[in-house]
Motif scaffolding. Structure first.
Motif, PDB file in Angstrom:
ATOM      1  N   VAL C 244     -68.081 -23.835 -55.049  1.00  0.00           N
ATOM      2  CA  VAL C 244     -66.997 -23.024 -55.593  1.00  0.00           C
ATOM      3  C   VAL C 244     -66.403 -22.092 -54.549  1.00  0.00           C
ATOM      4  CG1 VAL C 244     -67.783 -23.137 -57.981  1.00  0.00           C
ATOM      5  CG2 VAL C 244     -68.569 -21.281 -56.518  1.00  0.00           C
ATOM      6  N   GLU C 245     -67.162 -21.778 -53.518  1.00  0.00           N
ATOM      7  CA  GLU C 245     -66.593 -20.893 -52.500  1.00  0.00           C
ATOM      8  C   GLU C 245     -67.310 -21.107 -51.173  1.00  0.00           C
ATOM      9  OE1 GLU C 245     -65.948 -16.961 -53.843  1.00  0.00           O
ATOM     10  OE2 GLU C 245     -65.230 -16.227 -51.916  1.00  0.00           O
ATOM     11  N   LEU C 246     -66.564 -20.988 -50.102  1.00  0.00           N
ATOM     12  CA  LEU C 246     -67.124 -21.199 -48.780  1.00  0.00           C
ATOM     13  C   LEU C 246     -66.397 -20.283 -47.812  1.00  0.00           C
ATOM     14  CD1 LEU C 246     -68.791 -22.887 -46.733  1.00  0.00           C
ATOM     15  CD2 LEU C 246     -66.962 -24.555 -46.735  1.00  0.00           C
ATOM     16  N   GLY C 247     -67.149 -19.550 -47.007  1.00  0.00           N
ATOM     17  CA  GLY C 247     -66.475 -18.675 -46.066  1.00  0.00           C
ATOM     18  C   GLY C 247     -67.460 -17.887 -45.224  1.00  0.00           C
ATOM     19  N   PRO C 248     -66.938 -17.073 -44.319  1.00  0.00           N
ATOM     20  CA  PRO C 248     -67.810 -16.240 -43.498  1.00  0.00           C
ATOM     21  C   PRO C 248     -68.587 -15.270 -44.395  1.00  0.00           C
ATOM     22  CG  PRO C 248     -65.588 -16.265 -42.623  1.00  0.00           C
ATOM     23  CD  PRO C 248     -65.532 -16.927 -43.948  1.00  0.00           C
ATOM     24  N   SER C 249     -69.803 -15.023 -43.999  1.00  0.00           N
ATOM     25  CA  SER C 249     -70.702 -14.224 -44.813  1.00  0.00           C
ATOM     26  C   SER C 249     -70.091 -12.887 -45.236  1.00  0.00           C
ATOM     27  CB  SER C 249     -71.980 -14.001 -44.001  1.00  0.00           C
ATOM     28  OG  SER C 249     -72.889 -13.271 -44.715  1.00  0.00           O
ATOM     29  N   GLU C 250     -69.605 -12.117 -44.275  1.00  0.00           N
ATOM     30  CA  GLU C 250     -69.098 -10.794 -44.615  1.00  0.00           C
ATOM     31  C   GLU C 250     -67.898 -10.882 -45.550  1.00  0.00           C
ATOM     32  OE1 GLU C 250     -70.568  -7.810 -44.208  1.00  0.00           O
ATOM     33  OE2 GLU C 250     -72.116  -9.219 -43.588  1.00  0.00           O
ATOM     34  N   ALA C 251     -67.037 -11.848 -45.312  1.00  0.00           N
ATOM     35  CA  ALA C 251     -65.856 -12.000 -46.166  1.00  0.00           C
ATOM     36  C   ALA C 251     -66.281 -12.277 -47.600  1.00  0.00           C
ATOM     37  CB  ALA C 251     -64.982 -13.135 -45.642  1.00  0.00           C
ATOM     38  N   ILE C 252     -67.256 -13.138 -47.752  1.00  0.00           N
ATOM     39  CA  ILE C 252     -67.699 -13.480 -49.112  1.00  0.00           C
ATOM     40  C   ILE C 252     -68.300 -12.269 -49.799  1.00  0.00           C
ATOM     41  CG2 ILE C 252     -69.418 -14.798 -50.387  1.00  0.00           C
ATOM     42  CD1 ILE C 252     -68.360 -17.150 -49.311  1.00  0.00           C
ATOM     43  N   PHE C 253     -69.051 -11.486 -49.062  1.00  0.00           N
ATOM     44  CA  PHE C 253     -69.730 -10.369 -49.716  1.00  0.00           C
ATOM     45  C   PHE C 253     -68.787  -9.183 -49.923  1.00  0.00           C
ATOM     46  CE2 PHE C 253     -73.371 -12.842 -48.555  1.00  0.00           C
ATOM     47  CZ  PHE C 253     -74.190 -12.667 -49.650  1.00  0.00           C
ATOM     48  N   ILE C 254     -67.813  -9.025 -49.039  1.00  0.00           N
ATOM     49  CA  ILE C 254     -66.928  -7.885 -49.194  1.00  0.00           C
ATOM     50  C   ILE C 254     -65.747  -8.233 -50.084  1.00  0.00           C
ATOM     51  CG2 ILE C 254     -65.345  -6.364 -47.945  1.00  0.00           C
ATOM     52  CD1 ILE C 254     -67.398  -6.624 -45.598  1.00  0.00           C
ATOM     53  N   GLN C 255     -65.236  -9.446 -49.944  1.00  0.00           N
ATOM     54  CA  GLN C 255     -64.074  -9.810 -50.737  1.00  0.00           C
ATOM     55  C   GLN C 255     -64.246 -11.206 -51.320  1.00  0.00           C
ATOM     56  OE1 GLN C 255     -60.321 -10.406 -48.779  1.00  0.00           O
ATOM     57  NE2 GLN C 255     -59.379  -8.897 -50.128  1.00  0.00           N
ATOM     58  N   VAL C 326     -62.429 -20.145 -48.382  1.00  0.00           N
ATOM     59  CA  VAL C 326     -61.776 -20.916 -49.442  1.00  0.00           C
ATOM     60  C   VAL C 326     -62.596 -20.866 -50.719  1.00  0.00           C
ATOM     61  CG1 VAL C 326     -60.552 -22.512 -47.934  1.00  0.00           C
ATOM     62  CG2 VAL C 326     -62.918 -22.994 -48.598  1.00  0.00           C
ATOM     63  N   ALA C 327     -61.931 -21.061 -51.851  1.00  0.00           N
ATOM     64  CA  ALA C 327     -62.620 -21.075 -53.127  1.00  0.00           C
ATOM     65  C   ALA C 327     -61.914 -22.024 -54.074  1.00  0.00           C
ATOM     66  CB  ALA C 327     -62.673 -19.670 -53.725  1.00  0.00           C
ATOM     67  N   ALA C 328     -62.680 -22.579 -55.009  1.00  0.00           N
ATOM     68  CA  ALA C 328     -62.106 -23.518 -55.967  1.00  0.00           C
ATOM     69  C   ALA C 328     -61.826 -22.802 -57.275  1.00  0.00           C
ATOM     70  CB  ALA C 328     -63.058 -24.694 -56.182  1.00  0.00           C
ATOM     71  N   CYS C 329     -60.622 -22.205 -57.379  1.00  0.00           N
ATOM     72  CA  CYS C 329     -60.249 -21.509 -58.603  1.00  0.00           C
ATOM     73  C   CYS C 329     -58.743 -21.636 -58.758  1.00  0.00           C
ATOM     74  CB  CYS C 329     -60.649 -20.046 -58.514  1.00  0.00           C
ATOM     75  SG  CYS C 329     -60.000 -19.056 -59.871  1.00  0.00           S
ATOM     76  N   HIS C 330     -58.301 -21.909 -59.980  1.00  0.00           N
ATOM     77  CA  HIS C 330     -56.867 -22.067 -60.207  1.00  0.00           C
ATOM     78  C   HIS C 330     -56.098 -20.791 -59.889  1.00  0.00           C
ATOM     79  CE1 HIS C 330     -57.081 -26.078 -61.577  1.00  0.00           C
ATOM     80  NE2 HIS C 330     -57.796 -25.814 -62.662  1.00  0.00           N
ATOM     81  N   MET C 331     -56.756 -19.663 -59.962  1.00  0.00           N
ATOM     82  CA  MET C 331     -56.052 -18.406 -59.692  1.00  0.00           C
ATOM     83  C   MET C 331     -55.610 -18.315 -58.235  1.00  0.00           C
ATOM     84  SD  MET C 331     -57.802 -15.427 -61.919  1.00  0.00           S
ATOM     85  CE  MET C 331     -59.454 -15.567 -61.311  1.00  0.00           C
TER      86      MET C 331
END
Ligand code: ATP
Ligand code: ATP
Ligand code: SF4
Ligand code: MG
Ligand code: MG
Lengths: 349, 299, 343
Positions: C244-255, C326-331
């Motif tokens: 559902v979501e993939l990205g750099p660690s800090e980005a995922i945790f902060i935003q 990136v993330a898998a969400c229609h929004m």
């Protein structure tokens, strides 16, 4: 060291003022539990003291094998009687638990005191529906008609926020998801309005998003029903969410005790400090975590002295002599460490 | 080699003097040598085997020599230490010689069954679902019959005699053996260390040899040893029906069934072959129990 | 050490070490009707770069372990493609499974059951080198060296059996076992989850040090977000068999972008009794992976779900480079028709 660094307040004063005997719901004094087999003796609990007031949540925090579950089971007398040697005293609501006979014990369990476990499948009977099991418990302790008991069961399932509670009454435990099963077990534990709830890591096996739901539910129920609660966990975060007070256990002893905020913010005992430092929580990725070296002691061969001494970075010769007695820095704020006065002073500055 | 920062943390039990550089089987041997009970009963088993081998040297009389006048004589009668049987043959000599066929009938079928059944079981337990189904369903067919009936039917179909009797018994034991091995193997197979061994790139045979067998042999041995006494008794049953060992060959099972008719005349002698079977099987059981606990390094 | 690693490095540092494309694994559901399938891993794609640590988080049963097993070919994939350092695995012109396993090793969660109870631990460690053609004595020497590297005294602990070690010590042995054949990549499947906090910290430090020393790439699977945040460079979030979501660690945790990731982060206990969580971020349990929800698999629990979420599966946004988030969400997809979709 010749001048004993005894703090200003003595233990007797504390016991007399902060939680007098008339006030406490639970009063555990000098509890020791040993498991004796032909080959060895396991010293699982070695002199534990604590009390819980009505409506208070005490969290027993400790790592695997520190004796948390054994303490809880001793309070319900659930340990195998033949191999277990229990000493000390346990008073719940004025009753001396260790002196109760079989019948009185049956009334205590599930009536005055209820227990919930980590794995609900072990506590729920797989061959009966949830509704039947809860109704049975109600009938056994409170009597009344079957229909009334079933109505009460429905009420309880609604209380623990199980969706479509009426339908769930007729589900078998294995038909429920982990979170619902845990709620069903909580419902059963609450069925007879216990005054004391013993919870042994009830959320450890749950997923993060479910764990927080169950924690919030438990917190709300505990407050609404005014139950005294002893909540066992190894997770600092869980303790922070639910505890009023924390007792930190190591090698079968409570090494530190105090209000939750104080223990988490300004831990006194080097073990608690180490535990906080080694719990991964937003540390810088650049540096190593400050881990406590070594592993917990073998409970079959406990040396004299502070059990944490072999792993402690602040160890001094005194530590090996005898297990330090409880030392208080304030009412209800205790730690068992020889350095406690220095540490307390340093913190005050 | 540079040492890294994450190095030897002090461990609480770093003091215990564990200086053992034995492999698994070395450890098992060491533990066996220090187990007096197993050693004692192992010695008895050895004695019985030696007795069977050196029967001609040990037996005071010819075990086949009949005598009309010496029928069913009591213990100590004219040099016959343990008396004589219903045909006047020396009982002690027959007991000594009887160890031969009894041990053969006890051990050979079990050994064959352990090897074949064990192998099939390990294959069935380790291989995929389809192979397993073929092997285990076949075994179930045999398993459905009571073992006595099956033994009688098979050796009846093949005709009497010792070899056929042994074959029949082996066939009877294979399914049970196979099932024990299959259960043990399936249990081991589901554990992570097998998966870890696969992940290191080891082939199936290597994994079976180094990781599966050590964990399967224990239960298999224990079961096999309990079969030895069953085998001796079943063999005697076959002999009794004229399907196994043929009279006049001395055999404990056969002796037990013929002396049975004289139980009121020479009650003590009557008990002898039974006692021999009993002692032998008990010794086998205890020895294998010792081996099993020696193999269980966790204890 | 790094010299050998460079030799094995075929495509150079820029070429990803492992690429998974559309991996899928469905199991027959036991007990349920014949046609029911457990969609344990469903269309999972990601890229693992050389020298990084990719964390995989998700709740129990979302397919993390199944994915790990797929990557090592311990189970057959139903479909999809696996490319190791530029070479397809198991394809006619790629590398063999055996070669893959020489390069990729795994550490399991259960430290006890992943060691043979009837083998001295040094023999368990020596097994890998032995299988790869070293003589027994050599393999054992290599194993004892490896034990030193994971912080165990080989004279003291080598001859012991697994039950004679503590959990942390056993997990060190498992790490030594995985590293004994000098892999380039290690999959750590909940390798620290069963350990006590104080021991977990020791093992995490060890893993970090070994990564440096042996030039390793980690795939770090865990359900503990704090640990993943500490150890990973990038993070992949799974829900019911999907990424559902993939990205750099800090980005995922902060935003965090995906509502599920936000819920997961919001469910972490606060560690601060003064600011307790008052409302659970999501309600209900994760549904069963047997016949998972249609469309976005999170829609029955998602606070922002709209009809479109039940109808169509959102795509994981186009993944471009190393630090794409990136993330898998229609929004997140302006074309989706979701009312909150960003323009
Ligand atoms: N019935 C028993 N017989 C013998 N020893 C026991 C028994 N129950 C517990 N112990 C031992 O007592 C010690 C304390 O165990 P306890 O279950 O209280 O630990 P715990 O703090 O609950 O740990 P965990 O977090 O793993 O549940 C352990 O060393 C354990 O092995
Ligand atoms: N061999 C199998 N046969 C059938 N179903 C399986 C098999 N292995 C896994 N599954 C199912 O696939 C789903 C994903 O399992 P997996 O072990 O990958 O989850 P996970 O994310 O690792 O969970 P956990 O955090 O509990 O380890 C689960 O529903 C599980 O029941
Ligand atoms: S796609 Fe819809 S249901 Fe899924 S996470 Fe996004 S808003 Fe929620
Ligand atoms: Mg416990
Ligand atoms: Mg898993």
């Amino acid at each position: 060291m010749n001048a004993e660094p005894i703090p200003a307040i003595s233990a007797q004063q504390i016991a007399g003022t902060a939680f007098g005997h008339d006030e406490a719901l639970v009063e555990v004094r000098d509890l020791t539990v040993r498991f004796v087999t032909r080959e060895t003796t396991v010293h699982a609990v070695n002199g534990v003291n604590f009390s819980v007031r009505p409506g208070e949540v005490l969290c027993i925090l400790g790592e695997s094998g520190s004796g948390k579950s054994v303490t809880l089971r001793a309070m319900m007398r659930l340990l195998p009687p033949r191999r277990t040697r229990i000493e000390g005293s346990i008073a719940i609501d004025g009753q001396d638990v260790l002196a109760l006979d079989k019948r009185a014990l049956g009334e205590l369990r599930g009536g005055l005191v209820s227990m919930i476990f980590q794995e609900p499948m072990t506590a729920l009977d797989p061959v009966y529906t949830i509704g039947t099991q809860i109704a049975e418990t109600v009938l056994r302790h409170k009597g009344g008609s079957r229909a009334a008991a079933r109505a009460r069961a429905l009420e309880l399932l609604e209380l623990v926020k199980i969706p479509e509670a009426a339908r769930r009454l007729d589900n078998y435990p294995h038909e429920l998801s982990g979170g619902l099963r845990q709620r069903a077990m909580i419902a059963m534990a609450l069925s007879c309005g216990p005054r004391l709830l013993l919870a042994d890591e009830p959320t450890t096996a749950l997923d993060a998003t479910v764990q927080i739901q169950v924690l919030i539910l438990l917190r709300r129920l505990q407050r609404e029903l005014g139950m005294g609660t002893i909540f066992v966990t190894h997770d600092l975060g869980v303790a922070a969410e639910i505890a009023d007070r924390i007792a930190v256990m190591y090698a079968g002893r409570i090494v530190e005790e105090g209000p939750v905020a104080d223990v988490l913010r300004a831990p006194l005992h080097p073990y608690t400090q180490g535990l906080l430092a080694s719990t991964v929580h937003g540390q810088s990725r650049e540096r190593d975590i400050e881990a406590i070296p070594g592993s917990p002691p073998d409970l079959r061969r406990l040396a004299a002295g502070c059990a944490f001494a072999p792993r402690c970075g602040l160890v001094q010769s005194e530590c090996h002599a005898a297990m330090p007695e409880p030392r208080y820095t304030a009412a209800g704020r205790m730690a068992r460490c020889v350095r406690i006065t220095q540490a307390a002073l340093a913190a005050a500055e | 080699m540079s040492q890294t920062a994450a190095l030897p943390a002090t461990f609480a039990d770093e003091t215990s003097p564990a200086e053992r550089v034995r492999g698994y089987w070395g450890t098992v041997g060491y533990r066996l040598r220090h187990d007096p009970v197993t050693l004692f009963f192992g010695a008895i088993v050895l004695l019985i085997v030696l007795m069977a081998i050196f029967a001609p040297l040990l037996a005071p009389f010819d075990p086949y020599k009949e005598s009309v006048v010496l029928r069913l004589k009591p213990w100590g009668y004219r040099g016959h230490t343990l008396g004589t049987d219903e045909l006047g043959r020396d009982l002690l000599s027959r007991l000594i010689y009887g160890a031969r066929s009894s041990l053969l009938m006890g051990l050979v079928p079990v050994a064959i069954a352990t090897f074949l059944g064990g192998t099939l079981g390990v294959i069935g337990g380790y291989a995929g679902r389809r192979v397993n189904a073929v092997i285990m369903r076949t075994m179930d067919v045999f398993y459905a019959f009571p073992s006595v009936l099956l033994a009688v039917a098979i050796s009846g179909a093949m005709g009497g005699g010792m070899v056929n009797g042994m074959t029949a018994l082996a066939l009877v034991f294979i399914p049970a053996m196979c099932r024990v091995a299959e259960t043990a193997t399936a249990q081991v197979r589901s554990l992570d260390f097998i998966e870890a061994a696969r992940a290191t790139g080891a082939g199936t045979l290597t994994i079976v040899r180094y990781h599966v067998l050590g964990n399967v042999l224990g239960p298999v041995f224990i079961y096999a040893s309990s079969l030895v006494s069953v085998s001796i008794l079943l063999a005697s049953g076959l002999s009794f029906l004229g399907l196994g060992v043929k009279p006049p060959t001395p055999d404990w099972g056969l002796m037990l069934s013929t002396l049975r008719q004289s139980i009121y005349v020479v009650p003590l002698s009557c008990a002898l072959p039974g006692a021999a079977i009993f002692v032998t099987s008990i010794c086998f059981n205890l020895v294998s129990d010792g081996i099993r606990s020696a193999m269980d390094v966790r204890l | 050490m790094s010299a050998t690693a460079d030799q094995r490095d075929i495509g150079g540092p820029a070429q990803p070490l492992l690429i998974a494309r559309n991996l899928a694994k469905h199991f027959a559901a036991r007990g349920a009707s014949k046609s029911a399938r457990v969609r344990a891993v469903d269309d999972v794609s990601f890229t693992l770069f050389k020298g990084e640590t990719l964390g995989i988080v998700g709740e129990s049963g979302c397919g993390k372990s199944t994915l790990a097993r797929l990557l090592l070919h311990l189970i057959q994939r139903d479909s999809g493609e696996l490319i190791f350092d530029g070479e397809p695995v198991g394809a006619p012109r790629g590398i063999t499974v055996a070669a893959l396993r020489r390069n990729v090793q795994m550490v399991f969660q259960d430290s006890y059951s992943s060691l043979n109870p009837r083998m001295p631990v040094q023999d368990s460690v020596a097994f890998g080198p032995f299988v790869h053609g070293r003589r027994k004595s050599e393999a054992r020497r290599a194993a004892r060296d490896m034990l030193v590297k994971v912080g165990l005294n080989p004279d003291l602990f080598g001859p012991r059996y697994p039950h004679e070690l503590s959990g942390g010590q056993k997990q060190r042995v498992n790490i030594a076992r995985a590293l004994a054949i000098e892999p380039r990549m290690v999959i750590l499947d909940e390798a620290v989850s069963a350990l006590d906090k104080s021991v977990e910290a020791q093992v995490l430090n060890l893993l970090r040090a070994l990564k440096q020393q042996f030039n390793l790439t980690y795939l770090f699977i865990s359900h503990d977000l704090n640990v993943v945040r500490y150890i990973s460079d990038r993070v992949l979030v799974m829900y019911l068999g999907r990424v559902v979501e993939l990205g750099p660690s800090e980005a995922i945790f902060i935003q965090p972008l995906h509502p599920y990731t936000r819920a997961l982060l919001g469910s972490q206990p606060s560690m601060d009794p003064a600011h307790r969580i008052e409302q659970p971020p999501v309600t209900g349990d994760p549904p069963s992976p047997i016949d998972p929800p249609s469309g976005c698999r999170f829609h029955p629990r998602c606070p922002f779900a709209e009809p479109v979420c039940a109808q169509r599966s959102p795509e994981l946004g186009a993944w471009r480079e190393r630090d794409s988030h990136v993330a898998a969400c229609h929004m997140l997809d302006p074309a989706s028709g979701h009312s909150k979709a960003m323009q």
